[in-house]
Design a protein around this motif. Structure first.
Motif, mmCIF file in Angstrom:
data_model
loop_
_atom_site.group_PDB
_atom_site.id
_atom_site.type_symbol
_atom_site.label_atom_id
_atom_site.label_comp_id
_atom_site.label_asym_id
_atom_site.label_seq_id
_atom_site.Cartn_x
_atom_site.Cartn_y
_atom_site.Cartn_z
ATOM 1 N N THR A 1 0.714 -1.254 0.422
ATOM 2 C CA THR A 1 0.023 0.034 0.202
ATOM 3 C C THR A 1 0.606 1.337 0.036
ATOM 4 O OG1 THR A 1 -0.587 0.063 2.793
ATOM 5 C CG2 THR A 1 -2.194 -1.031 1.291
ATOM 6 N N ASP A 2 2.330 1.643 0.394
ATOM 7 C CA ASP A 2 3.006 2.485 0.379
ATOM 8 C C ASP A 2 3.912 2.393 -0.990
ATOM 9 O OD1 ASP A 2 3.064 2.824 2.783
ATOM 10 O OD2 ASP A 2 4.863 1.171 3.421
ATOM 11 N N ARG A 3 3.479 1.475 -1.954
ATOM 12 C CA ARG A 3 4.020 1.170 -3.155
ATOM 13 C C ARG A 3 3.941 2.766 -4.142
ATOM 14 N NH1 ARG A 3 5.480 -2.867 -7.783
ATOM 15 N NH2 ARG A 3 5.605 -1.093 -9.761
ATOM 16 N N GLU B 1 13.634 -0.092 -12.638
ATOM 17 C CA GLU B 1 14.001 -1.133 -12.684
ATOM 18 C C GLU B 1 14.679 -1.603 -11.229
ATOM 19 O OE1 GLU B 1 15.482 1.127 -14.945
ATOM 20 O OE2 GLU B 1 15.346 0.478 -17.271
ATOM 21 N N ARG B 2 14.580 -0.819 -10.603
ATOM 22 C CA ARG B 2 15.356 -1.009 -9.760
ATOM 23 C C ARG B 2 13.833 -0.631 -7.677
ATOM 24 N NH1 ARG B 2 20.000 3.309 -8.348
ATOM 25 N NH2 ARG B 2 20.687 3.202 -9.757
ATOM 26 N N LEU B 3 12.683 0.197 -8.635
ATOM 27 C CA LEU B 3 11.717 0.390 -8.314
ATOM 28 C C LEU B 3 11.207 -0.782 -7.865
ATOM 29 C CD1 LEU B 3 9.066 2.203 -6.914
ATOM 30 C CD2 LEU B 3 9.392 3.262 -9.021
ATOM 31 N N GLU B 4 10.906 -1.128 -9.544
ATOM 32 C CA GLU B 4 9.823 -2.572 -9.702
ATOM 33 C C GLU B 4 11.046 -4.048 -9.072
ATOM 34 O OE1 GLU B 4 7.471 -3.033 -11.570
ATOM 35 O OE2 GLU B 4 6.926 -0.451 -12.018
ATOM 36 N N ALA B 5 11.955 -4.174 -9.111
ATOM 37 C CA ALA B 5 12.563 -4.794 -7.989
ATOM 38 C C ALA B 5 12.571 -4.713 -6.835
ATOM 39 C CB ALA B 5 13.869 -4.705 -8.670
ATOM 40 N N ALA B 6 12.750 -4.096 -5.747
ATOM 41 C CA ALA B 6 12.201 -3.177 -4.833
ATOM 42 C C ALA B 6 10.542 -4.249 -4.159
ATOM 43 C CB ALA B 6 11.930 -2.248 -3.734
ATOM 44 N N PHE B 7 9.736 -4.104 -5.202
ATOM 45 C CA PHE B 7 8.406 -4.540 -5.126
ATOM 46 C C PHE B 7 7.905 -5.712 -5.627
ATOM 47 C CE2 PHE B 7 7.996 0.067 -3.876
ATOM 48 C CZ PHE B 7 7.254 0.067 -2.466
ATOM 49 N N SER B 8 9.140 -6.631 -5.976
ATOM 50 C CA SER B 8 8.891 -7.545 -6.542
ATOM 51 C C SER B 8 8.626 -9.271 -5.595
ATOM 52 C CB SER B 8 10.094 -8.180 -7.514
ATOM 53 O OG SER B 8 10.806 -7.732 -7.014
#
Length: 170
Positions: A15-17, A48-55
């Motif tokens: 929910t913080d995304r 890419e880093r944002l996506e990885a952190a929430f993957s």
């Protein structure tokens, strides 16, 4: 001794995304000054880093920093389960910089993953140079190193500076 600022550092939830995505734009905008990156046609930056952190990958951890209910920053850690953790992305909004919140937040994040650490930054970002050297000295007094490394697959970019230390310092 650093006094505790009025900040909460906590693991980011799905929910913080949206909040972190907006902070990400500010972070990438700040960094664009040092590498000349421009936003994509839709006004966003590489994520890419944002996506990885929430993957959901267990080797990544995302943290949100807040003062009261207001978001003031974030951190992404990669290689959480590896011998050396990497503080992959770290951001504090300008309105609270130089208040101790950044130093406090990085200490809180690093303390959650004891062991060897590496942090990269750009040498032409003088404020980051001062900040990360101060962080290293506060977390591992006299027991940290710094080296320049080429950016993988990006010979067009200046090498990054990498600080390494162990926390807690034995």
């Amino acid at each position: 001794m650093t006094t505790q600022p009025d900040v909460t550092v906590r693991p980011a939830t799905p929910t913080d995304r949206p909040t972190i995505e907006r902070l990400w734009l500010l972070f990438r905008h700040d960094l664009s000054e040092f590498g000349g990156q421009l936003p994509s046609p839709d006004g966003t930056f590489r994520r890419e880093r944002l996506e990885a952190a929430f993957s959901g990958d267990a080797d990544w951890a995302a943290y949100l920093f807040t003062v009261g209910e207001r978001p003031v920053g974030f951190a992404f850690v990669r290689a959480v389960g590896q011998p050396t953790r990497v503080l992959n992305s770290f951001f504090v909004v300008r309105g609270v910089r130089r208040t101790g919140i950044g130093l406090w937040a990085v200490r809180e994040v690093v303390a959650r993953h004891p062991g060897a650490w590496e942090i990269a930054f750009q040498e032409n970002n003088a404020k980051a140079v001062r900040f990360w050297r101060r962080v290293a000295e506060e977390l591992a007094p006299g027991e940290w190193g710094e080296e320049r490394r080429p950016v993988p697959e990006r010979p067009d970019l200046a090498p990054d500076n990498w600080i390494s230390f162990r926390y807690p310092n034995p």
